[in-house]
Design a protein around this motif. Structure first.
Motif, mmCIF file in Angstrom:
data_model
loop_
_atom_site.group_PDB
_atom_site.id
_atom_site.type_symbol
_atom_site.label_atom_id
_atom_site.label_comp_id
_atom_site.label_asym_id
_atom_site.label_seq_id
_atom_site.Cartn_x
_atom_site.Cartn_y
_atom_site.Cartn_z
ATOM 1 N N ALA A 33 0.822 -1.209 0.000
ATOM 2 C CA ALA A 33 0.000 0.000 0.000
ATOM 3 C C ALA A 33 0.852 1.252 0.000
ATOM 4 O O ALA A 33 2.000 1.244 0.431
ATOM 5 C CB ALA A 33 -0.905 -0.001 1.233
ATOM 6 N N HIS A 34 0.276 2.327 -0.503
ATOM 7 C CA HIS A 34 0.918 3.631 -0.364
ATOM 8 C C HIS A 34 -0.040 4.525 0.418
ATOM 9 O O HIS A 34 -1.257 4.329 0.402
ATOM 10 C CB HIS A 34 1.298 4.229 -1.723
ATOM 11 C CG HIS A 34 0.143 4.693 -2.546
ATOM 12 N ND1 HIS A 34 -0.618 3.835 -3.315
ATOM 13 C CD2 HIS A 34 -0.387 5.918 -2.721
ATOM 14 C CE1 HIS A 34 -1.555 4.512 -3.933
ATOM 15 N NE2 HIS A 34 -1.453 5.776 -3.588
ATOM 16 N N ALA A 35 0.513 5.478 1.139
ATOM 17 C CA ALA A 35 -0.298 6.362 1.975
ATOM 18 C C ALA A 35 -0.466 7.709 1.299
ATOM 19 O O ALA A 35 0.411 8.181 0.586
ATOM 20 C CB ALA A 35 0.351 6.527 3.333
ATOM 21 N N MET A 36 -1.605 8.319 1.546
ATOM 22 C CA MET A 36 -1.908 9.634 1.016
ATOM 23 C C MET A 36 -2.652 10.393 2.109
ATOM 24 O O MET A 36 -3.608 9.870 2.679
ATOM 25 C CB MET A 36 -2.800 9.483 -0.218
ATOM 26 C CG MET A 36 -3.237 10.779 -0.833
ATOM 27 S SD MET A 36 -4.379 10.517 -2.224
ATOM 28 C CE MET A 36 -3.354 9.577 -3.338
ATOM 29 N N THR A 37 -2.227 11.610 2.421
ATOM 30 C CA THR A 37 -2.925 12.451 3.384
ATOM 31 C C THR A 37 -3.457 13.670 2.648
ATOM 32 O O THR A 37 -2.718 14.326 1.909
ATOM 33 C CB THR A 37 -1.990 12.895 4.520
ATOM 34 O OG1 THR A 37 -1.497 11.734 5.200
ATOM 35 C CG2 THR A 37 -2.718 13.771 5.526
ATOM 36 N N ILE A 38 -4.739 13.942 2.841
ATOM 37 C CA ILE A 38 -5.376 15.067 2.173
ATOM 38 C C ILE A 38 -6.102 15.939 3.201
ATOM 39 O O ILE A 38 -6.408 15.490 4.304
ATOM 40 C CB ILE A 38 -6.368 14.612 1.078
ATOM 41 C CG1 ILE A 38 -7.518 13.801 1.693
ATOM 42 C CG2 ILE A 38 -5.659 13.814 -0.001
ATOM 43 C CD1 ILE A 38 -8.637 13.469 0.716
ATOM 44 N N VAL A 39 -6.373 17.169 2.819
ATOM 45 C CA VAL A 39 -7.231 18.066 3.588
ATOM 46 C C VAL A 39 -8.471 18.306 2.740
ATOM 47 O O VAL A 39 -8.364 18.613 1.551
ATOM 48 C CB VAL A 39 -6.526 19.410 3.886
ATOM 49 C CG1 VAL A 39 -7.483 20.384 4.571
ATOM 50 C CG2 VAL A 39 -5.289 19.197 4.735
ATOM 51 N N VAL A 40 -9.637 18.136 3.343
ATOM 52 C CA VAL A 40 -10.909 18.351 2.660
ATOM 53 C C VAL A 40 -11.584 19.547 3.320
ATOM 54 O O VAL A 40 -11.683 19.599 4.547
ATOM 55 C CB VAL A 40 -11.815 17.110 2.765
ATOM 56 C CG1 VAL A 40 -13.154 17.347 2.095
ATOM 57 C CG2 VAL A 40 -11.122 15.880 2.193
#
Length: 142
Positions: A33-40
């Motif tokens: 897996a790869h991780a992704m952090t976002i702001v919504v």
């Protein structure tokens, strides 16, 4: 002589009391897996993303405002600033992530663990939602 009192940490030891656990889970982490952090950020009254799913687990934190949060099989709930959430990903439908307020924005962060070669988010089409209607704990609003 240095203090051995850990209840009153000085500036160099402040890290010992700076951590607050918001949630702790044991999610299924996909191999490779790869991780992704976002702001919504949704404006007042925004319904958010249409029903969707994530390929792997997702972890979030409400920074500001109130979010309507509904996963398949769970009743809708309102998460407020300072509260954390998670979803297992995979086949589970995420029905709601919209703004609960008409007078203020909502802002939250999400860290997703994405399966290799799969998108972080896939919308669920209306036909599939109809087939899964019995799995929804909160009746759809008309």
């Amino acid at each position: 002589m240095p203090s051995t009192d850990t209840t009153r940490a000085g500036p160099a030891e402040a890290w010992r009391t700076a951590l607050t656990v918001l949630q702790e889970v044991h999610p299924p982490i996909p191999e490779g897996a790869h991780a992704m952090t976002i702001v919504v950020e949704y404006p007042p009254g925004s319904p958010g993303t249409p029903p969707h799913r994530h390929s792997g687990p997702a972890f979030g934190y409400v920074v500001e405002g109130e979010m309507r949060f509904e996963l398949e099989g769970e009743p809708m709930r309102v998460l407020r600033a300072g509260e954390a959430f998670w979803e297992p990903g995979g086949d589970v439908v995420h029905y709601q992530d919209g703004n609960n307020r008409d007078d203020a924005p909502v802002r939250f962060t999400v860290t997703m663990l994405c399966r290799p070669g799969q998108p972080m988010l896939t919308l669920v089409d209306p036909d599939e939602l109809q087939l899964r209607a019995d799995r929804r704990a909160t009746p759809e609003r008309s």
